[in-house]
Design an enzyme around this catalytic site. Structure first.
Site, PDB file in Angstrom:
ATOM      1  N   PHE A   1       0.825  -1.209   0.000  1.00 53.23           N
ATOM      2  CA  PHE A   1       0.000   0.000   0.000  1.00 53.23           C
ATOM      3  C   PHE A   1       0.863   1.264   0.000  1.00 53.23           C
ATOM      4  O   PHE A   1       0.564   2.223  -0.701  1.00 53.23           O
ATOM      5  CB  PHE A   1      -0.957  -0.006   1.190  1.00 53.23           C
ATOM      6  CG  PHE A   1      -2.008   1.062   1.102  1.00 53.23           C
ATOM      7  CD1 PHE A   1      -3.145   0.858   0.330  1.00 53.23           C
ATOM      8  CD2 PHE A   1      -1.868   2.259   1.771  1.00 53.23           C
ATOM      9  CE1 PHE A   1      -4.120   1.849   0.224  1.00 53.23           C
ATOM     10  CE2 PHE A   1      -2.837   3.249   1.672  1.00 53.23           C
ATOM     11  CZ  PHE A   1      -3.967   3.033   0.891  1.00 53.23           C
TER      12      PHE A   1
ATOM     13  N   HIS B   1     -10.846   3.673  10.138  1.00 54.82           N
ATOM     14  CA  HIS B   1     -10.270   2.605   9.324  1.00 54.82           C
ATOM     15  C   HIS B   1      -8.928   2.133   9.893  1.00 54.82           C
ATOM     16  O   HIS B   1      -8.621   0.944   9.867  1.00 54.82           O
ATOM     17  CB  HIS B   1     -10.105   3.086   7.878  1.00 54.82           C
ATOM     18  CG  HIS B   1      -9.681   2.024   6.922  1.00 54.82           C
ATOM     19  ND1 HIS B   1     -10.483   0.953   6.599  1.00 54.82           N
ATOM     20  CD2 HIS B   1      -8.537   1.868   6.220  1.00 54.82           C
ATOM     21  CE1 HIS B   1      -9.853   0.179   5.736  1.00 54.82           C
ATOM     22  NE2 HIS B   1      -8.667   0.708   5.491  1.00 54.82           N
TER      23      HIS B   1
ATOM     24  N   ASN C   1       6.086 -10.283  13.050  1.00 49.43           N
ATOM     25  CA  ASN C   1       5.135  -9.250  12.624  1.00 49.43           C
ATOM     26  C   ASN C   1       5.865  -7.933  12.431  1.00 49.43           C
ATOM     27  O   ASN C   1       6.256  -7.283  13.389  1.00 49.43           O
ATOM     28  CB  ASN C   1       4.015  -9.100  13.655  1.00 49.43           C
ATOM     29  CG  ASN C   1       2.969  -8.091  13.229  1.00 49.43           C
ATOM     30  OD1 ASN C   1       3.115  -7.402  12.224  1.00 49.43           O
ATOM     31  ND2 ASN C   1       1.907  -8.011  13.999  1.00 49.43           N
TER      32      ASN C   1
ATOM     33  N   ARG D   1      10.863   3.888  11.617  1.00 47.68           N
ATOM     34  CA  ARG D   1      10.795   2.467  11.936  1.00 47.68           C
ATOM     35  C   ARG D   1      11.221   1.582  10.764  1.00 47.68           C
ATOM     36  O   ARG D   1      11.732   0.481  10.965  1.00 47.68           O
ATOM     37  CB  ARG D   1       9.380   2.104  12.392  1.00 47.68           C
ATOM     38  CG  ARG D   1       9.107   2.619  13.803  1.00 47.68           C
ATOM     39  CD  ARG D   1       7.633   2.823  14.100  1.00 47.68           C
ATOM     40  NE  ARG D   1       7.454   3.296  15.466  1.00 47.68           N
ATOM     41  CZ  ARG D   1       7.668   4.545  15.864  1.00 47.68           C
ATOM     42  NH1 ARG D   1       8.088   5.463  15.012  1.00 47.68           N
ATOM     43  NH2 ARG D   1       7.487   4.893  17.129  1.00 47.68           N
TER      44      ARG D   1
ATOM     45  N   ALA E   1      -2.380  -4.369   4.408  1.00 44.38           N
ATOM     46  CA  ALA E   1      -2.118  -5.095   5.654  1.00 44.38           C
ATOM     47  C   ALA E   1      -3.184  -6.140   5.968  1.00 44.38           C
ATOM     48  O   ALA E   1      -2.873  -7.182   6.556  1.00 44.38           O
ATOM     49  CB  ALA E   1      -1.992  -4.106   6.813  1.00 44.38           C
TER      50      ALA E   1
ATOM     51  N   VAL F   1       0.509   0.731   8.383  1.00 41.22           N
ATOM     52  CA  VAL F   1      -0.806   1.343   8.536  1.00 41.22           C
ATOM     53  C   VAL F   1      -0.571   2.696   9.201  1.00 41.22           C
ATOM     54  O   VAL F   1      -0.012   2.758  10.297  1.00 41.22           O
ATOM     55  CB  VAL F   1      -1.745   0.473   9.405  1.00 41.22           C
ATOM     56  CG1 VAL F   1      -3.136   1.091   9.470  1.00 41.22           C
ATOM     57  CG2 VAL F   1      -1.802  -0.956   8.896  1.00 41.22           C
TER      58      VAL F   1
ATOM     59  N   THR G   1     -10.255   8.665   9.709  1.00 35.26           N
ATOM     60  CA  THR G   1     -11.400   7.817  10.024  1.00 35.26           C
ATOM     61  C   THR G   1     -10.971   6.676  10.941  1.00 35.26           C
ATOM     62  O   THR G   1      -9.801   6.519  11.253  1.00 35.26           O
ATOM     63  CB  THR G   1     -12.008   7.213   8.737  1.00 35.26           C
ATOM     64  OG1 THR G   1     -11.076   6.279   8.185  1.00 35.26           O
ATOM     65  CG2 THR G   1     -12.325   8.303   7.721  1.00 35.26           C
TER      66      THR G   1
END
Length: 160
Positions: free
Chosen positions: A27, A92, A117, A131, A58, A85, A90
């Site tokens: 994304f 979401h 993960n 990160r 994700a 993410v 919103t």
């Protein structure tokens, strides 16, 4: 996921003969590239081989890992989930970050998968880059180290 320190460092060559699946969400493609670079560098250093599957976002990462585990599970010693993410305007963000993490945890616990993960859940792009970059927190590399650490634990437990 492994910390940014060397608590769970993997010795060079210690994963020789192991094969992993990296599932990356594209994304945010530039962030995905940085996360993937960290993961592949960690695997290369440890002597492991890997394959990369790409999914849109994700939420699709856990489904791809579940499919791979069910259909080709004997080919992989572990799995790495990569993606990002970033909070928006919103709710979401809460859904995507929470559900992807929950699904990955469900897979690792229910199916006993060695899974790292590396899906970042951050407030903004600056946090994501801090990160993702190898020169900073290297969370992609940390996810690969976590997968290798859990695979080593799994192998140790199977010896008994």
């Amino acid at each position: 996921m492994a910390s940014s320190g060397d608590i769970f460092a993997i010795a060079p060559g210690s994963a020789e003969g192991q094969h992993y699946l990296i599932v990356e969400a594209r994304f945010y493609s530039e962030l995905a590239d940085a996360l993937l670079e960290g993961a592949t560098s960690a695997f290369d250093k440890a002597g492991a081989t890997y394959e990369v599957l790409t999914v849109p976002g994700a939420l699709e990462v856990p489904a791809a890992i579940a499919m791979a585990s069910e259909l080709k599970g004997d080919e992989y010693d572990g799995y790495v989930a990569l993606g990002c993410v970033i909070r928006g305007e919103t709710t979401h963000y809460e859904i995507v970050s929470g559900e992807s993490a929950r699904a990955l945890m469900d897979l690792s616990v229910a199916d006993g998968l060695a899974l790292g993960n590396g899906i970042l859940t951050v407030e903004n792009e600056a946090q994501a880059w801090a990160r993702a970059k190898i020169s900073e927190q290297n969370k992609g590399g940390g996810a690969a180290v976590a997968a290798m650490t859990m695979a080593a634990l799994q192998a140790l437990l199977m010896e008994d």
